[in-house]
Design an enzyme around this catalytic site. Structure first.
Site, PDB file in Angstrom:
ATOM      1  N   LYS A   9      17.497  -0.768  31.645  1.00 24.50           N
ATOM      2  CA  LYS A   9      17.510  -2.212  31.382  1.00 24.50           C
ATOM      3  C   LYS A   9      18.176  -3.026  32.488  1.00 24.50           C
ATOM      4  O   LYS A   9      17.813  -4.171  32.730  1.00 24.50           O
ATOM      5  CB  LYS A   9      18.193  -2.506  30.051  1.00 24.50           C
ATOM      6  CG  LYS A   9      17.319  -2.184  28.859  1.00 24.50           C
ATOM      7  CD  LYS A   9      17.798  -2.877  27.599  1.00 24.50           C
ATOM      8  CE  LYS A   9      16.813  -2.671  26.462  1.00 24.50           C
ATOM      9  NZ  LYS A   9      16.772  -1.273  25.992  1.00 24.50           N
TER      10      LYS A   9
ATOM     11  N   GLU B  30      19.105 -12.918  23.302  1.00 27.60           N
ATOM     12  CA  GLU B  30      19.408 -12.314  22.014  1.00 27.60           C
ATOM     13  C   GLU B  30      19.562 -10.822  22.256  1.00 27.60           C
ATOM     14  O   GLU B  30      19.150 -10.293  23.276  1.00 27.60           O
ATOM     15  CB  GLU B  30      18.284 -12.564  21.007  1.00 27.60           C
ATOM     16  CG  GLU B  30      17.082 -11.633  21.146  1.00 27.60           C
ATOM     17  CD  GLU B  30      16.255 -11.871  22.393  1.00 27.60           C
ATOM     18  OE1 GLU B  30      16.333 -12.986  22.955  1.00 27.60           O
ATOM     19  OE2 GLU B  30      15.554 -10.930  22.821  1.00 27.60           O
TER      20      GLU B  30
ATOM     21  N   SER C  19      14.519   7.248  30.034  1.00 26.65           N
ATOM     22  CA  SER C  19      14.926   5.840  30.165  1.00 26.65           C
ATOM     23  C   SER C  19      16.421   5.594  30.016  1.00 26.65           C
ATOM     24  O   SER C  19      16.944   4.624  30.560  1.00 26.65           O
ATOM     25  CB  SER C  19      14.153   4.986  29.159  1.00 26.65           C
ATOM     26  OG  SER C  19      14.340   5.469  27.840  1.00 26.65           O
TER      27      SER C  19
HETATM   28  C1  LIG Z   1      15.792  -0.675  25.177  1.00 32.13           C
HETATM   29  C2  LIG Z   1      15.481   0.724  25.492  1.00 32.13           C
HETATM   30  C3  LIG Z   1      14.157   1.224  25.425  1.00 32.13           C
HETATM   31  C4  LIG Z   1      12.995   0.402  24.932  1.00 32.13           C
HETATM   32  O1  LIG Z   1      12.639  -0.673  25.731  1.00 32.13           O
HETATM   33  P1  LIG Z   1      11.329  -0.699  26.616  1.00 32.13           P
HETATM   34  O2  LIG Z   1      11.202  -2.122  26.980  1.00 32.13           O
HETATM   35  O3  LIG Z   1      10.199  -0.201  25.770  1.00 32.13           O
HETATM   36  O4  LIG Z   1      11.568   0.185  27.767  1.00 32.13           O
HETATM   37  C5  LIG Z   1      13.913   2.531  25.797  1.00 32.13           C
HETATM   38  N1  LIG Z   1      14.925   3.347  26.207  1.00 32.13           N
HETATM   39  C6  LIG Z   1      16.208   2.917  26.272  1.00 32.13           C
HETATM   40  C7  LIG Z   1      17.249   3.861  26.716  1.00 32.13           C
HETATM   41  C8  LIG Z   1      16.524   1.597  25.914  1.00 32.13           C
HETATM   42  O5  LIG Z   1      17.796   1.185  25.975  1.00 32.13           O
END
Ligand SMILES: *Cc1c(COP(=O)(O)O)cnc(C)c1O
Length: 400
Positions: A92, A114, A379
């Protein structure tokens, strides 16, 4: 890169999706952000500063790692793009630093957003602290009680957390509250969306900022193997980490999979599999696949990973689904928890529950495609999830 250049079109459409369905006053502000983004993002100064931030503050490039243990167990060759090693522990920050840098160039003093589970709030508060900007995060009272550590993080980073006390006091009301605050002072503030969703230009802008994942991974994978990956896998909430990886490979030969949360069951209210089970509609000012109830209102959604429970999805994903370029599949809670413990024990990496959805599907795919390579976008890291997981599921997995 013809694909990126041509998507979205000038009106912010990805095929029939995307666009902007918002009140005129808000449209005026979005147009200003669009114009500024087109102008500033191409300037040498902006690009140089963003590159330097990524390298020296965020710790990029994040590595691509060959998951030897998983590959031996399931077959295939599984590689992980380690966004869990990006500063603050997830992807993010890639778009939050971009949005905050744009805000600085536009002369804004305050970032407004938000947050649901608090992940976007923490990343944005981090970006605001870096640039010395004010930061105001709107959060439902219910979520504030649930996500205490992230609330404290935001406050330590200097952000103001505004409790939202009307309606169900969760994410949807927090969006309304943040938009109201933004419209009261659009000259000094900017609204920062947390995924590839919302009205134009946000799905494009957030995708562009996240593209660093795919660009790095393509180069790193080639340096490691002399080849391109045969398959890509990423989890999809709004879809930003997935678009970041996929966008660099859309015009290549590989198979691409987006993994949605199958939750507790595939009954409405028990999952957030927007593209697998939803229909096209309009939500929060743009067109995409949505999960709706019988009245056409956004349906209640559920996922074990709070970062994935959104009843809409990015317009670009919606288009890629219709085109058949990306296949959207699901991983349920049980498969996700198995993958969470599996990756931790076999590779020494505790994944975020969101990312564990992608790992779960990748392990299944590896058993079908034993001779192929699979590049998974990891992610985020799972530190934020360990207490929840152990309290609720520890005994089943021998951890208590
Ligand atoms: C917020 C988040 C997501 C989901 O958000 P996307 O916009 O779909 O990438 C996925 N993995 C993690 C670790 C997150 O914090």
């Amino acid at each position: 890169m013809g694909y990126i250049k041509n998507h979205p079109n000038e009106q912010g459409h990805f095929g029939e999706y995307g666009g902007s369905f918002i009140p005129p006053q808000l449209q005026t502000e979005m147009d200003k952000i669009t114009d500024a983004y087109y102008a500033i993002s191409k300037s040498h100064e902006f690009i140089t500063e963003l590159r330097s931030i990524r390298k020296h503050f965020q710790g990029r490039p994040t590595p691509v790692y060959f998951a030897k243990g998983l590959s031996e167990k399931y077959g295939g060759r599984i590689y992980l793009k380690r966004e869990d090693l990006n500063h603050t522990g997830a992807h993010k920050l890639n778009h939050c630093m971009g949005e905050a840098l744009l805000a600085k160039y536009m002369g804004k003093k305050k970032l407004i957003a938000e947050t649901g589970a608090g992940q976007h709030g923490v990343a944005l508060a981090t970006a605001a602290a870096y640039f010395g900007l004010e930061c105001e995060i709107h959060m439902g009272e219910v979520d504030i009680a649930k996500e205490h550590p992230n609330v404290v993080r935001m406050k330590i980073l200097g952000a103001k957390v505004i409790p939202v006390t009307f309606g169900l006091k969760t994410l949807k009301e927090a969006v309304d509250s943040a938009f109201d605050a933004y419209l009261k002072d659009p000259v000094n503030s900017i609204y920062c969306i947390g995924s590839v969703v919302g009205p134009h230009p946000f799905p494009m802008m957030v995708r562009d900022f996240q593209q660093v994942i795919g660009v790095e991974a393509k180069e790193q994978f080639h340096a490691m193997t002399g080849d391109q990956p045969d398959n890509l896998v990423a989890c999809v909430g709004g879809g930003s980490n997935a678009m970041g990886l996929f966008s660099a490979f859309i015009e290549d030969q590989c198979d691409i999979y987006g993994v949605e949360p199958g939750g507790r069951s595939l009954n409405l209210g028990d999952h957030a599999a927007t593209m697998t089970l939803g229909t096209p509609g309009t939500i929060h000012g743009f067109k995409c696949y949505t999960l709706q109830d019988e009245q056409g209102e956004p349906a209640p959604v559920y996922s074990i990973a709070s970062g994935l429970d959104y009843p809409g999805v990015g317009p670009e994903h919606s288009m890629l689904k219709d085109q058949g370029r990306v296949q959207y599949v699901t991983a349920n809670d049980k498969e996700t928890l198995d993958a969470f413990f599996e990756l931790s024990k076999v590779e020494g990496i505790i994944p975020a529950l969101e990312s564990a959805h992608a790992v779960a599907f990748a392990c299944k795919l590896a058993q079908e495609k034993k001779r192929e390579s699979i590049l998974v976008n990891l992610s985020g890291r799972g530190d934020k999830d360990i207490d929840f997981v152990v309290e609720n599921y520890g005994a089943e997995y021998g951890v208590s």
